[in-house]
Design a protein around this motif. Structure first.
Motif, PDB file in Angstrom:
ATOM      1  N   GLY A 164       0.795  -1.219   0.000  1.00 34.08           N
ATOM      2  CA  GLY A 164       0.000   0.000   0.000  1.00 34.08           C
ATOM      3  C   GLY A 164       0.831   1.274   0.000  1.00 34.08           C
ATOM      4  N   TYR A 165       0.132   2.381   0.120  1.00 33.43           N
ATOM      5  CA  TYR A 165       0.750   3.713   0.125  1.00 33.43           C
ATOM      6  C   TYR A 165       1.417   3.959   1.475  1.00 33.43           C
ATOM      7  CZ  TYR A 165       0.981   8.835  -0.432  1.00 33.43           C
ATOM      8  OH  TYR A 165       1.384  10.136  -0.529  1.00 33.43           O
ATOM      9  N   VAL A 166       2.693   4.359   1.455  1.00 33.47           N
ATOM     10  CA  VAL A 166       3.439   4.498   2.701  1.00 33.47           C
ATOM     11  C   VAL A 166       4.065   5.880   2.889  1.00 33.47           C
ATOM     12  CG1 VAL A 166       3.961   2.035   2.846  1.00 33.47           C
ATOM     13  CG2 VAL A 166       5.553   3.551   1.637  1.00 33.47           C
ATOM     14  N   TRP A 167       3.856   6.783   1.941  1.00 32.94           N
ATOM     15  CA  TRP A 167       4.468   8.105   2.080  1.00 32.94           C
ATOM     16  C   TRP A 167       3.788   8.915   3.176  1.00 32.94           C
ATOM     17  CZ3 TRP A 167       6.159  11.198  -2.879  1.00 32.94           C
ATOM     18  CH2 TRP A 167       7.327  10.624  -3.383  1.00 32.94           C
ATOM     19  N   ASN A 168       4.538   9.877   3.740  1.00 32.39           N
ATOM     20  CA  ASN A 168       3.963  10.816   4.697  1.00 32.39           C
ATOM     21  C   ASN A 168       3.920  12.217   4.078  1.00 32.39           C
ATOM     22  OD1 ASN A 168       6.546  12.103   5.047  1.00 32.39           O
ATOM     23  ND2 ASN A 168       7.109  10.554   6.557  1.00 32.39           N
ATOM     24  N   ARG A 169       3.437  13.174   4.830  1.00 29.69           N
ATOM     25  CA  ARG A 169       3.244  14.524   4.289  1.00 29.69           C
ATOM     26  C   ARG A 169       4.553  15.202   3.886  1.00 29.69           C
ATOM     27  NH1 ARG A 169      -1.508  17.298   8.037  1.00 29.69           N
ATOM     28  NH2 ARG A 169      -3.260  16.458   6.821  1.00 29.69           N
TER      29      ARG A 169
ATOM     30  N   HIS B  90      -4.873  -6.933 -10.409  1.00 29.51           N
ATOM     31  CA  HIS B  90      -4.603  -5.550 -10.000  1.00 29.51           C
ATOM     32  C   HIS B  90      -5.318  -5.229  -8.693  1.00 29.51           C
ATOM     33  CE1 HIS B  90      -8.557  -5.212 -11.850  1.00 29.51           C
ATOM     34  NE2 HIS B  90      -8.692  -4.013 -11.316  1.00 29.51           N
ATOM     35  N   ARG B  91      -4.817  -4.195  -8.035  1.00 30.92           N
ATOM     36  CA  ARG B  91      -5.408  -3.746  -6.779  1.00 30.92           C
ATOM     37  C   ARG B  91      -6.632  -2.877  -7.078  1.00 30.92           C
ATOM     38  NH1 ARG B  91      -2.088  -4.577  -2.443  1.00 30.92           N
ATOM     39  NH2 ARG B  91      -3.249  -3.117  -1.174  1.00 30.92           N
ATOM     40  N   GLY B  92      -7.606  -2.904  -6.165  1.00 28.06           N
ATOM     41  CA  GLY B  92      -8.792  -2.079  -6.321  1.00 28.06           C
ATOM     42  C   GLY B  92      -9.902  -2.831  -7.035  1.00 28.06           C
ATOM     43  N   ASP B  93     -11.117  -2.286  -6.961  1.00 27.69           N
ATOM     44  CA  ASP B  93     -12.268  -2.953  -7.554  1.00 27.69           C
ATOM     45  C   ASP B  93     -12.717  -2.302  -8.861  1.00 27.69           C
ATOM     46  OD1 ASP B  93     -13.236  -0.598  -6.567  1.00 27.69           O
ATOM     47  OD2 ASP B  93     -14.644  -1.495  -5.133  1.00 27.69           O
TER      48      ASP B  93
ATOM     49  N   MET C 145       2.917   8.649  -7.999  1.00 27.53           N
ATOM     50  CA  MET C 145       1.683   8.820  -8.762  1.00 27.53           C
ATOM     51  C   MET C 145       0.460   8.887  -7.844  1.00 27.53           C
ATOM     52  SD  MET C 145       2.844   9.384 -11.603  1.00 27.53           S
ATOM     53  CE  MET C 145       1.179   9.875 -12.070  1.00 27.53           C
ATOM     54  N   THR C 146       0.496   8.145  -6.752  1.00 26.26           N
ATOM     55  CA  THR C 146      -0.615   8.226  -5.796  1.00 26.26           C
ATOM     56  C   THR C 146      -0.678   9.617  -5.188  1.00 26.26           C
ATOM     57  OG1 THR C 146      -0.418   5.870  -5.275  1.00 26.26           O
ATOM     58  CG2 THR C 146      -1.613   7.235  -3.704  1.00 26.26           C
ATOM     59  N   SER C 147       0.484  10.172  -4.841  1.00 29.78           N
ATOM     60  CA  SER C 147       0.528  11.522  -4.262  1.00 29.78           C
ATOM     61  C   SER C 147       0.037  12.556  -5.266  1.00 29.78           C
ATOM     62  CB  SER C 147       1.958  11.856  -3.820  1.00 29.78           C
ATOM     63  OG  SER C 147       2.436  10.911  -2.881  1.00 29.78           O
ATOM     64  N   LEU C 148       0.486  12.442  -6.498  1.00 30.12           N
ATOM     65  CA  LEU C 148       0.061  13.379  -7.543  1.00 30.12           C
ATOM     66  C   LEU C 148      -1.445  13.268  -7.785  1.00 30.12           C
ATOM     67  CD1 LEU C 148       3.037  12.953 -10.016  1.00 30.12           C
ATOM     68  CD2 LEU C 148       2.304  15.121  -8.984  1.00 30.12           C
ATOM     69  N   TYR C 149      -1.928  12.051  -7.880  1.00 29.86           N
ATOM     70  CA  TYR C 149      -3.353  11.841  -8.114  1.00 29.86           C
ATOM     71  C   TYR C 149      -4.161  12.421  -6.951  1.00 29.86           C
ATOM     72  CZ  TYR C 149      -7.606   9.484  -9.718  1.00 29.86           C
ATOM     73  OH  TYR C 149      -8.866   9.211 -10.183  1.00 29.86           O
ATOM     74  N   GLY C 150      -3.725  12.137  -5.721  1.00 30.08           N
ATOM     75  CA  GLY C 150      -4.466  12.587  -4.546  1.00 30.08           C
ATOM     76  C   GLY C 150      -4.563  14.092  -4.444  1.00 30.08           C
TER      77      GLY C 150
ATOM     78  N   ILE D 288      -3.906  16.398  -7.021  1.00 28.76           N
ATOM     79  CA  ILE D 288      -4.473  17.016  -8.228  1.00 28.76           C
ATOM     80  C   ILE D 288      -5.958  16.690  -8.395  1.00 28.76           C
ATOM     81  CG2 ILE D 288      -4.357  17.033 -10.762  1.00 28.76           C
ATOM     82  CD1 ILE D 288      -1.309  16.692 -10.487  1.00 28.76           C
ATOM     83  N   ARG D 289      -6.351  15.451  -8.082  1.00 28.09           N
ATOM     84  CA  ARG D 289      -7.747  15.059  -8.226  1.00 28.09           C
ATOM     85  C   ARG D 289      -8.569  15.335  -6.961  1.00 28.09           C
ATOM     86  NH1 ARG D 289      -6.910  14.734 -13.102  1.00 28.09           N
ATOM     87  NH2 ARG D 289      -7.217  12.871 -14.410  1.00 28.09           N
ATOM     88  N   GLY D 290      -7.892  15.467  -5.832  1.00 28.22           N
ATOM     89  CA  GLY D 290      -8.627  15.710  -4.589  1.00 28.22           C
ATOM     90  C   GLY D 290      -9.215  14.458  -3.983  1.00 28.22           C
ATOM     91  N   GLN D 291      -8.788  13.306  -4.436  1.00 28.70           N
ATOM     92  CA  GLN D 291      -9.249  12.033  -3.886  1.00 28.70           C
ATOM     93  C   GLN D 291      -8.220  10.959  -4.206  1.00 28.70           C
ATOM     94  OE1 GLN D 291     -12.954  11.571  -6.006  1.00 28.70           O
ATOM     95  NE2 GLN D 291     -12.008  10.424  -7.672  1.00 28.70           N
ATOM     96  N   ALA D 292      -8.344   9.821  -3.545  1.00 29.01           N
ATOM     97  CA  ALA D 292      -7.389   8.737  -3.763  1.00 29.01           C
ATOM     98  C   ALA D 292      -7.749   7.951  -5.021  1.00 29.01           C
ATOM     99  CB  ALA D 292      -7.387   7.803  -2.552  1.00 29.01           C
ATOM    100  N   PRO D 293      -6.764   7.372  -5.694  1.00 26.39           N
ATOM    101  CA  PRO D 293      -7.056   6.528  -6.858  1.00 26.39           C
ATOM    102  C   PRO D 293      -7.718   5.215  -6.441  1.00 26.39           C
ATOM    103  CG  PRO D 293      -4.717   6.447  -6.329  1.00 26.39           C
ATOM    104  CD  PRO D 293      -5.309   7.498  -5.446  1.00 26.39           C
ATOM    105  N   ALA D 294      -8.263   4.507  -7.405  1.00 31.09           N
ATOM    106  CA  ALA D 294      -9.019   3.281  -7.113  1.00 31.09           C
ATOM    107  C   ALA D 294      -8.162   2.219  -6.438  1.00 31.09           C
ATOM    108  CB  ALA D 294      -9.612   2.729  -8.411  1.00 31.09           C
ATOM    109  N   PHE D 295      -6.861   2.208  -6.725  1.00 28.78           N
ATOM    110  CA  PHE D 295      -6.001   1.169  -6.151  1.00 28.78           C
ATOM    111  C   PHE D 295      -5.454   1.539  -4.775  1.00 28.78           C
ATOM    112  CE2 PHE D 295      -3.297   3.550  -9.283  1.00 28.78           C
ATOM    113  CZ  PHE D 295      -2.495   4.228  -8.380  1.00 28.78           C
ATOM    114  N   PHE D 296      -5.928   2.637  -4.218  1.00 27.39           N
ATOM    115  CA  PHE D 296      -5.330   3.186  -2.994  1.00 27.39           C
ATOM    116  C   PHE D 296      -5.572   2.304  -1.772  1.00 27.39           C
ATOM    117  CE2 PHE D 296      -5.499   5.956   0.774  1.00 27.39           C
ATOM    118  CZ  PHE D 296      -4.223   6.490   0.722  1.00 27.39           C
ATOM    119  N   GLU D 297      -4.527   2.188  -0.964  1.00 24.37           N
ATOM    120  CA  GLU D 297      -4.625   1.547   0.347  1.00 24.37           C
ATOM    121  C   GLU D 297      -3.649   2.263   1.272  1.00 24.37           C
ATOM    122  OE1 GLU D 297      -2.863  -2.410   2.285  1.00 24.37           O
ATOM    123  OE2 GLU D 297      -4.344  -2.849   0.743  1.00 24.37           O
TER     124      GLU D 297
END
Length: 641
Positions: free
Chosen positions: A23-28, A59-62, A80-85, A87-96
């Motif tokens: 899953g996603y492990v980055w911090n702020r 793949h991850r996500g439904d 890419m998860t950080s950029l998506y989150g 820029i889009r204002g929400q997590a991508p479908a594969f997010f954990e």
């Protein structure tokens, strides 16, 4: 490919995350750094993807993948998860993970600084702009953003900077593709392992799990569900590495993960079932027989893979005497730090002993050769603080001997009912009274000065001295004092005889410990006899915070932190090696998961500590503060509404 196009590919199912990715492990802090680099047009590296048929892609996500070929991210998930989150204002479908890591990122038009929302610093400040809102609004909203009177004098400058920020979406990232019929799942996982071993650090267990997930995509979810189940039962510190290590020992009789990677999916599933069964058996035994039934007192986690192996080779069936001898070995191995050095090597050595001799006696002999003696002496209880290795032993004795509460006379249990019936650590000689006598912190918090009482009793006793209240306890609840190993000599209840009290109570605790260990041995007392005159006493980590004033400052600081709406830190935090469990230092006040769990780096307040302690904390990734004022400023600036 432009970042905007990559995000569209994620939206449309042309790009996804392989099932074996964690899953996603980055911090702020990492998210801020990413956007700062992109804003300044610094390189952030390319992406590595596996191009494969979407019909067979795990793949991850439904979300539904696009028909035809799909690109599965092997390297670049965190970016890419950080950029998506953002820029889009929400997590991508594969997010954990924790989406707060990329929520409320702000940009200062005047200083060109990125920071997450801080009310004191940013509220009603026109120079700060929400990056997500800007990205969603786009160029059409620039005039609206800059319409505030304070911004108009620098309209041209600021519109340039916001345009540059919006331009992040147009930055090209190089994408390297792995494709072709020869790129099987096994080959791709090997590539993934090699690439990611140089990025956000993966443990050996992560790499083994990536290979396992290639054959069994649901493996990570299954393992995490087991860890969550143990967490809800009070054991929240178990990790994927630890669980996989137990699976490995059960399957292969080896500690090194390279062996686990060679097992088939069905073998791993079978090993997990067996390991889980044995772990539950062991936890039930340790909880029921020893009373070590929650994280704060459970120690020696890496004894579990060895015990699971032993149980598995005996088909999970041990006699009452064999169970107790296994528990005797567990206690001795845990409190003497059997696996505090090279964890894998020590586990393998013990597994080899069991493979050859199949006897706990041979494990005990190896441990006795290491320790010199398995009998405990009063000096073993000379440590201090909740980080001392013999602290769990003190709790264990409290439970095994059915020690009684001073206020109620009831036998103490973790599961007493009522809000004020939870067990508290109680200073027999109150801290405040000892500090008045100029005792230093290590003396005040000596293990021999600690016992366990209900919260209600602890509050009622407050800072009364033993000479004032012990007689009342003995009259109201005969035997309660003796059940907590309180010396009978009333002269030792006086504060001027405090050190004599400690020495006598250490003697009583050691005597009790050896007696309880004899019970577990059922007459096989040879293991408590010395093999030489050398007796190794457990080393304790010392620290330089000694004064009452400093302890008071830290306690007041913790109360202040609570008032700011933040979870309090851990006083006298025992910092240990995450793999071996070896104690490295005691930090005065620490937030191991950050002041906002998983969103910021770990934090430690270290007052008057030597350079080596600060270096230890810094090398472990802690943000260190050596004075209270600078820490408070950090809290104020990083507190969100």
């Amino acid at each position: 490919m432009k970042i905007a196009d990559i995000l569209s590919h994620i939206d449309n199912g042309y790009m996804a995350l392989p099932k074996f990715q964690r899953g996603y492990v980055w911090n702020r802090d990492q998210v801020k750094t990413l956007f700062d680099s992109l804003y300044r047009r610094h390189p952030i590296g390319g992406l590595l993807v596996w191009v494969t048929e979407s019909s067979s892609a795990e793949h991850r996500g439904d979300n539904t993948l696009a028909p035809g070929m799909v690109k599965l991210l092997l390297d670049g998930q965190q970016r890419m998860t950080s950029l998506y989150g953002v820029i889009r204002g929400q997590a991508p479908a594969f997010f954990e993970g924790n989406d707060k890591a990329f929520t409320d990122l702000q940009f200062n038009m005047e200083t060109e600084e990125f920071s997450f929302y801080q009310p004191v610093k940013m509220k009603d400040n026109p120079f700060w702009i929400n990056v997500t809102q800007l990205m969603i609004g786009g160029n059409d909203k620039l005039g609206e953003w800059l319409s505030k009177p304070a911004l108009i004098p620098q309209f041209t400058l600021f519109i340039g900077r916001l345009s540059r920020l919006l331009g992040i979406k147009e930055i090209d990232l190089h994408i390297e593709e792995i494709t072709g019929p020869d790129k099987t799942l096994d080959v791709v996982v090997d590539i993934f392992n090699r690439v990611n071993s140089g990025g956000t650090k993966l443990s050996k267990g992560d790499l083994a799990l990536a290979k396992i997930c290639a054959d069994w995509p649901e493996a990570r979810d299954r393992l995490n569900s087991l860890l969550l189940d143990w967490s809800t039962k009070g054991f929240s510190k178990f990790t994927l590495d630890w669980l996989l290590r137990s699976v490995n020992t059960v399957l292969n009789g080896e500690a090194k993960f390279e062996y686990l990677q060679k097992n088939s999916s069905s073998e791993v599933q079978n090993g997990l079932t067996r390991a889980t069964k044995h772990i539950n058996t062991i936890l039930n035994l340790i909880s029921d027989r020893l009373g070590l039934d929650h994280d704060a007192v459970f120690f020696g986690a890496y004894t579990m893979p060895v015990m699971a192996f032993y149980l598995d080779r005996h088909q999970g069936s041990l006699s009452h005497i064999e169970q107790d001898k296994l528990l005797f070995w567990y206690v001795q191995a845990a409190m003497r730090g059997r696996y505090s050095g090279s964890t894998e090597s020590a586990i393998d050595a013990d597994l080899n002993i069991l493979e050859v001799h199949k006897s706990i006696d041979d494990l005990l002999e190896a441990l006795r050769l290491q320790a010199g003696v398995l009998r405990v002496e009063p000096a073993h209880f000379a440590g201090w603080s909740l980080g001392a290795r013999f602290y769990p032993v003190l709790y264990m004795l409290t439970r095994m001997a059915e020690a009684k509460d001073f206020g109620t006379g009831m036998v103490l249990s973790k599961h007493l009912l009522g809000a004020n019936s939870t067990l508290d650590v109680h200073h027999i000689f109150p801290k405040a009274q000892l500090y008045k006598k100029k005792r230093v912190r290590s003396e005040v918090n000596a293990l021999a000065n600690l016992c366990f009482l209900t919260k209600d009793t602890n509050i009622k006793i407050s800072d009364r001295l033993p000479e004032d209240y012990f007689s009342e306890i003995e009259e109201q609840h005969p035997g309660a004092l003796a059940s907590q190993w309180i010396p009978a000599d009333k002269a030792l209840w006086k504060i001027e005889n405090y050190f004599d009290f400690l020495e006598e109570r250490k003697r009583l605790l050691a005597e009790e410990f050896n007696s309880r260990m004899k019970e577990l041995l059922h007459g096989d007392d040879r293991w408590l006899e010395p093999i030489s005159t050398t007796q190794k006493v457990v080393e304790t980590i010392e620290e330089n915070i000694e004064t009452e004033d400093e302890e008071r400052q830290l306690e007041e600081l913790n109360r202040w932190v609570i008032e700011q709406g933040i979870k309090p830190g851990v006083l006298s935090y025992d910092f240990s090696d995450p793999d071996s469990g070896e104690q490295k230092a005691v930090f005065d006040l620490a937030w191991p998961e950050g002041i906002q769990a998983q969103l910021s780096q770990p934090v430690a307040v270290l007052l008057n500590e030597p350079a080596e302690v600060i270096a230890t904390a810094s090398q472990a990734g802690y943000q260190c503060f050596t004075d209270i004022q600078s820490f408070k400023q950090y809290i104020v600036l990083n507190t969100t509404e």
